[in-house]
Design a protein around this motif. Structure first.
Motif, mmCIF file in Angstrom:
data_model
loop_
_atom_site.group_PDB
_atom_site.id
_atom_site.type_symbol
_atom_site.label_atom_id
_atom_site.label_comp_id
_atom_site.label_asym_id
_atom_site.label_seq_id
_atom_site.Cartn_x
_atom_site.Cartn_y
_atom_site.Cartn_z
ATOM 1 N N VAL A 134 -58.708 40.085 1.922
ATOM 2 C CA VAL A 134 -59.896 39.567 2.583
ATOM 3 C C VAL A 134 -60.861 40.705 2.954
ATOM 4 O O VAL A 134 -62.060 40.494 3.139
ATOM 5 C CB VAL A 134 -59.476 38.729 3.813
ATOM 6 N N ILE A 135 -60.344 41.922 2.991
ATOM 7 C CA ILE A 135 -61.222 43.067 3.259
ATOM 8 C C ILE A 135 -62.314 43.144 2.188
ATOM 9 O O ILE A 135 -63.450 43.536 2.464
ATOM 10 C CB ILE A 135 -60.401 44.371 3.322
ATOM 11 N N ALA A 136 -61.966 42.742 0.969
ATOM 12 C CA ALA A 136 -62.966 42.759 -0.107
ATOM 13 C C ALA A 136 -64.145 41.861 0.247
ATOM 14 O O ALA A 136 -65.291 42.165 -0.084
ATOM 15 C CB ALA A 136 -62.328 42.319 -1.426
ATOM 16 N N VAL A 137 -63.855 40.745 0.935
ATOM 17 C CA VAL A 137 -64.941 39.846 1.340
ATOM 18 C C VAL A 137 -65.837 40.555 2.348
ATOM 19 O O VAL A 137 -67.065 40.550 2.228
ATOM 20 C CB VAL A 137 -64.361 38.560 1.962
ATOM 21 N N TYR A 138 -65.210 41.191 3.343
ATOM 22 C CA TYR A 138 -65.975 41.852 4.404
ATOM 23 C C TYR A 138 -66.851 42.974 3.862
ATOM 24 O O TYR A 138 -67.856 43.334 4.464
ATOM 25 C CB TYR A 138 -65.035 42.450 5.465
ATOM 26 N N GLU A 139 -66.444 43.571 2.763
ATOM 27 C CA GLU A 139 -67.177 44.726 2.267
ATOM 28 C C GLU A 139 -68.132 44.367 1.132
ATOM 29 O O GLU A 139 -69.206 44.940 1.023
ATOM 30 C CB GLU A 139 -66.193 45.809 1.785
ATOM 31 N N ILE A 140 -67.712 43.437 0.270
ATOM 32 C CA ILE A 140 -68.509 43.191 -0.936
ATOM 33 C C ILE A 140 -69.682 42.259 -0.652
ATOM 34 O O ILE A 140 -70.800 42.502 -1.117
ATOM 35 C CB ILE A 140 -67.610 42.668 -2.075
ATOM 36 N N LEU A 141 -69.437 41.201 0.150
ATOM 37 C CA LEU A 141 -70.561 40.292 0.434
ATOM 38 C C LEU A 141 -71.729 41.018 1.104
ATOM 39 O O LEU A 141 -72.872 40.878 0.654
ATOM 40 C CB LEU A 141 -70.098 39.110 1.293
ATOM 41 N N PRO A 142 -71.487 41.817 2.154
ATOM 42 C CA PRO A 142 -72.623 42.495 2.799
ATOM 43 C C PRO A 142 -73.419 43.382 1.845
ATOM 44 O O PRO A 142 -74.633 43.519 1.992
ATOM 45 C CB PRO A 142 -71.959 43.335 3.896
ATOM 46 N N MET A 143 -72.745 43.960 0.837
ATOM 47 C CA MET A 143 -73.495 44.788 -0.102
ATOM 48 C C MET A 143 -74.488 43.952 -0.887
ATOM 49 O O MET A 143 -75.493 44.465 -1.361
ATOM 50 C CB MET A 143 -72.537 45.456 -1.082
ATOM 51 N N HIS A 144 -74.162 42.672 -1.064
ATOM 52 C CA HIS A 144 -75.059 41.814 -1.827
ATOM 53 C C HIS A 144 -76.128 41.168 -0.960
ATOM 54 O O HIS A 144 -77.197 40.849 -1.441
ATOM 55 C CB HIS A 144 -74.260 40.726 -2.549
ATOM 56 N N THR A 145 -75.796 40.942 0.322
ATOM 57 C CA THR A 145 -76.772 40.271 1.183
ATOM 58 C C THR A 145 -77.590 41.276 1.980
ATOM 59 O O THR A 145 -78.565 40.898 2.631
ATOM 60 C CB THR A 145 -76.061 39.341 2.178
ATOM 61 N N HIS A 146 -77.178 42.532 1.946
ATOM 62 C CA HIS A 146 -77.823 43.576 2.743
ATOM 63 C C HIS A 146 -77.836 43.239 4.230
ATOM 64 O O HIS A 146 -78.800 43.507 4.940
ATOM 65 C CB HIS A 146 -79.243 43.851 2.232
ATOM 66 N N ARG A 147 -76.766 42.571 4.664
ATOM 67 C CA ARG A 147 -76.598 42.309 6.093
ATOM 68 C C ARG A 147 -75.220 42.798 6.467
ATOM 69 O O ARG A 147 -74.263 42.533 5.733
ATOM 70 C CB ARG A 147 -76.600 40.814 6.356
ATOM 71 N N ALA A 148 -75.122 43.437 7.602
ATOM 72 C CA ALA A 148 -73.798 43.921 8.020
ATOM 73 C C ALA A 148 -72.918 42.730 8.383
ATOM 74 O O ALA A 148 -73.416 41.687 8.808
ATOM 75 C CB ALA A 148 -73.938 44.837 9.219
ATOM 76 N N TRP A 149 -71.609 42.885 8.163
ATOM 77 C CA TRP A 149 -70.678 41.831 8.573
ATOM 78 C C TRP A 149 -70.580 41.866 10.093
ATOM 79 O O TRP A 149 -70.317 42.903 10.683
ATOM 80 C CB TRP A 149 -69.310 42.052 7.949
ATOM 81 N N LYS A 150 -70.779 40.705 10.734
ATOM 82 C CA LYS A 150 -70.753 40.652 12.194
ATOM 83 C C LYS A 150 -69.325 40.778 12.713
ATOM 84 O O LYS A 150 -68.479 39.967 12.386
ATOM 85 C CB LYS A 150 -71.325 39.308 12.667
ATOM 86 N N THR A 151 -69.094 41.801 13.518
ATOM 87 C CA THR A 151 -67.782 41.899 14.151
ATOM 88 C C THR A 151 -67.963 41.627 15.636
ATOM 89 O O THR A 151 -68.263 42.524 16.403
ATOM 90 C CB THR A 151 -67.190 43.303 13.980
#
Ligand code: HEM
Ligand SMILES: [Cu+2]
Lengths: 216, 486
Positions: free
Chosen positions: B254-271
């Protein structure tokens, strides 16, 4: 460590050694298999660790270098302690004076002492790996004592044997929990990770740091 | 905080090559194991004929091989992203791969040479009582293989935790425990990759230590059968290990989701606080939920079963919810430009979320007493493993080996995988709802329609995965760069 403190430690180690050897304490610890395995043997090993603390400043350089990453010393300690995990050896120690002497000499000198000297040289990962293995080996030994079909020692009863097994499993669980809690809490405020500074981390955690322990 | 921690490690093994080696091994083993699964489905559909003994051997190899390779590839995802934040050793990472390959050879040997067919769960005392089908040595090779693989993973997870402690001070800080309970500002919390890696490593270390105990004890019983153990206790220990290990593969992927999606949306993953709380809770729950594998064992203490049932309902949920919600909010109105990698990790979140629903149903005692050991079970776990974990991992593979590969291969592979996967898992679930038992080599005529639909789905999955893996291997030929790994 200051000199006086070292002498005190040496004295304490020798007194402890003698106390463990002499009848009142000895017959009490050896009368019960659980106490024999989980109190007497670890205490004998601890005496060796105390000796290591006394001797460390006098350790010759070539010796520290030869003990690469602490591997030889730790291996020696593992072999010695595994030997005394065998029920047959416990039995022999009770029935045979020379084996008994061997037990009193080998656990401090061939297990505790090398362990105490080598441990600081073992890299952080190696120590963690040893801990994990110790925990699972204790539980496994406990399991074997519990699962054994018959008495393994001539001197101890079957119920003592399974009590010893339960004790080993319990110790493994307690050690595991304690380890976890210590790591979970950790150091209060670590160096903030603004940029992971390789050299500083290496220094604190021993990766790639020189394998000779700094003399105190 | 996202600086590349250390380039190449001591000894000069290149981290980029190491990750690619992991993924190359993953691609090959994954396809091989899928072919085993396809073979089983064909046999159940009675389109090919294989001996039941061989079926159960293949079932054993497929189960352990898949669990192992998802563990390995999950570890690659975790390691790749966590090393952006903490120092980890490439040598240890590579050592894990070597241990894995040695262990995998031992296991394959135990099956294909020794005929071991005691299932990946190697439940005591089955390995010891083969009825003459396999020898004690074959069973021992299987268990030694697991032990060797366990040593590699133990080293890797310990090294990851060592790195995390060296930067964050303790495992609590690595998880964001203070943030979870509102004792520290959210913005000071660890990045998602670190929190997930902490949880995954803690859980797997506990699981592996317990697994090693039961494996060594069972090895002794193979050769000294007079040693006997409480079978229910052994089952508890095995599922403690097995449940944890397979669960953790998802928590690593699931780490791949946290890292790869933000690269495509240019939004940081909200923690936020909920995120950290979810990871803290799931650390506790993944280690206490395994009794759902023992719901039919009436000799189990009732309180354990009740606890297991309740925790089963909620255990997967916190992380799943923060991840699914996080993924949706990250993507929503972001103007995302979809790529194969982003598409696959997004499918992975969906597959995981959907697969958990039938799993929760099965974690309920009254449902379990009907559905237990039907194909409902492979139905739900193939949903979140194949369409969840493997999809996320294939997304990572596409991300690492994307870029210059022929452009048609990726989308074609993605859609074939998705459509085939959906058909494949629905056939299992439908079969399970019709009470088709799991782990049967020979099926009754009335069950064949489900099996035959399953074959078609499985075939499509194999094709789709081959396309995605081919795309990765083609990309290996071109010079590496573009993904920021050195
Ligand atoms: C093309 C993809 C796949 C196919 C065709 C396939 C097929 C199968 C089949 C036919 C079974 C036996 C079902 C039964 O009990 O009747 C099975 C079991 C299983 N599969 Fe898969 N599978 C695939 C992918 C995966 C993946 C990605 C995983 C990931 C971990 C996985 C893990 C397992 C496990 C753990 C079992 C249980 C083995 C047992 O019952 O001991 N499979 N699979
Ligand atoms: Cu489970």
């Amino acid at each position: 460590m200051r000199r006086i403190a070292r002498y005190k430690l040496l004295l304490a180690a020798c007194v402890a050694w003698a106390c463990l050897w002499l009848p009142p304490l000895r017959s009490m610890l050896e009368s019960d298999m659980t106490l024999h395995m989980t109190v007497q043997l670890p205490l004998l090993t601890a005496i060796g660790v105390m000796l290591a603390m006394v001797l460390r400043p006098h350790e010759p350089c070539w010796f520290a270098d030869a003990d690469w990453l602490g591997i030889p010393g730790v291996l020696l300690a593992i072999f010695t302690t595994s030997l005394w995990m065998l029920p047959r050896m416990l039995d022999l120690a009770l029935g045979n004076v020379s084996i008994d002497l061997l037990k009193f000499a080998s656990l401090p000198l061939l297990a505790g002492l090398p362990l105490g000297l080598s441990w600081p040289r073992v890299p952080a990962l190696g120590r963690a790996f040893l801990w994990a293995n110790l925990i699972s080996m204790l539980a496994t030994m406990g399991g074997l004592y519990l699962g054994a079909p018959q008495r393994l020692c001539a001197y101890y009863r079957l119920d003592q044997q399974s009590a010893a097994g339960t004790a080993l499993v319990a110790i493994a669980i307690v050690l595991g929990l304690a380890w976890f809690i210590v790591l979970f809490i950790g150091a209060p405020s670590p160096a903030k990770p603004r940029s992971a500074d390789k050299s500083r981390i290496n220094e604190r955690f021993g990766w790639g740091a020189s394998h000779t322990f700094p003399r105190s | 905080m996202t600086t590349q921690a250390i380039g190449t490690s001591r000894g000069g093994i290149d981290a980029g090559i190491a990750v690619r080696a992991y993924l190359a091994v993953t691609g090959i083993v994954l396809l091989l194991m899928m072919l085993f699964g396809f073979t089983m489905r064909l046999a159940q559909a009675q389109w090919i004929n294989i001996e039941p003994n061989t079926f159960y051997m293949i079932l054993t190899m497929h189960g352990s091989g898949m669990v192992g390779i998802t563990g390995l590839s999950g570890a690659a995802v975790m390691w790749y992203f966590v090393r952006r934040h903490v120092p980890v050793s490439t040598g240890v990472f590579v050592a894990n791969l070597v241990f894995f390959l040695v262990g995998a050879l031992l296991i394959l040997g135990s099956g294909f040479i020794g005929g071991f067919a005691g299932a990946w769960t190697f439940l005591y005392p089955l390995p010891e009582h083969s009825g003459g089908l396999w020898s004690a040595n074959a069973a021992a090779f299987y268990m030694l293989g697991l032990l060797v693989i366990g040593v590699g993973f133990l080293l890797l997870h310990l090294d990851v935790l060592r790195g995390i402690i060296s930067v964050y001070g303790g495992l609590g800080a690595g998880l964001g425990a203070k943030q979870a309970f509102g004792l520290a500002p959210e913005k000071d919390g660890p990045p998602p990759a670190v929190a997930a890696a902490t949880m995954a490593s803690i859980s797997n270390i506990v699981g592996i230590v317990i697994g090693a105990v039961v494996l060594v004890l069972m090895l002794v019983t193979l050769y000294v059968p007079s040693f006997t153990f409480n079978t229910l206790l052994a089952k508890n220990l095995i599922y403690y290990f097995g449940h944890t290990f397979i669960n953790v593969t998802i928590y690593m992927a699931v780490i791949a989701v946290y890292e790869i999606l933000p690269m495509h949306t240019h939004r940081a993953w909200k923690t936020n606080r909920a995120f950290y709380l979810a990871w803290v809770l799931s650390t506790l729950m993944v280690l206490t939920v395994y009794p759902h594998h023992l719901l039919m064992d009436f000799a189990m203490p009732t309180w354990m079963l009740i606890a297991g049932q309740i925790i089963s309902w909620v255990s997967g949920l916190p992380v799943l919810l923060v991840t699914a919600f996080g993924a949706l909010t990250n993507v929503y109105r972001s103007g995302i430009k979809w790529s194969v990698a982003a598409g696959l990790v997004f499918i992975g979140v969906a597959g995981w979320a959907i697969g958990v629903i039938p799993a929760i149903a099965d974690g309920t005692v009254i449902v379990n007493s009907v559905m237990h050991n039907t194909q409902w079970v492979p139905g739900h776990f193939h949903t979140y493993l194949l369409l969840g974990m493997v999809a996320m991992m294939l997304g990572f593979m596409a991300y690492i080996g994307g870029g210059r590969a022929p452009s048609r291969l990726g989308p074609a592979g993605l859609w074939t995988f998705l459509i085939g996967g959906a058909i494949f898992v629905l056939a299992f679930l439908a079969g399970g709802a019709a009470s088709v038992p799991r782990r049967y080599a020979v099926h009754l005529p009335g069950w064949l329609p489900y099996d035959r639909v399953g074959v078609i789905g499985a075939g499509l999955v194999v094709i789709g995965t081959s396309l995605l893996v081919t795309r990765f291997f083609l990309a290996l030929r071109s010079p590496m760069s573009g993904d920021g790994i050195r």
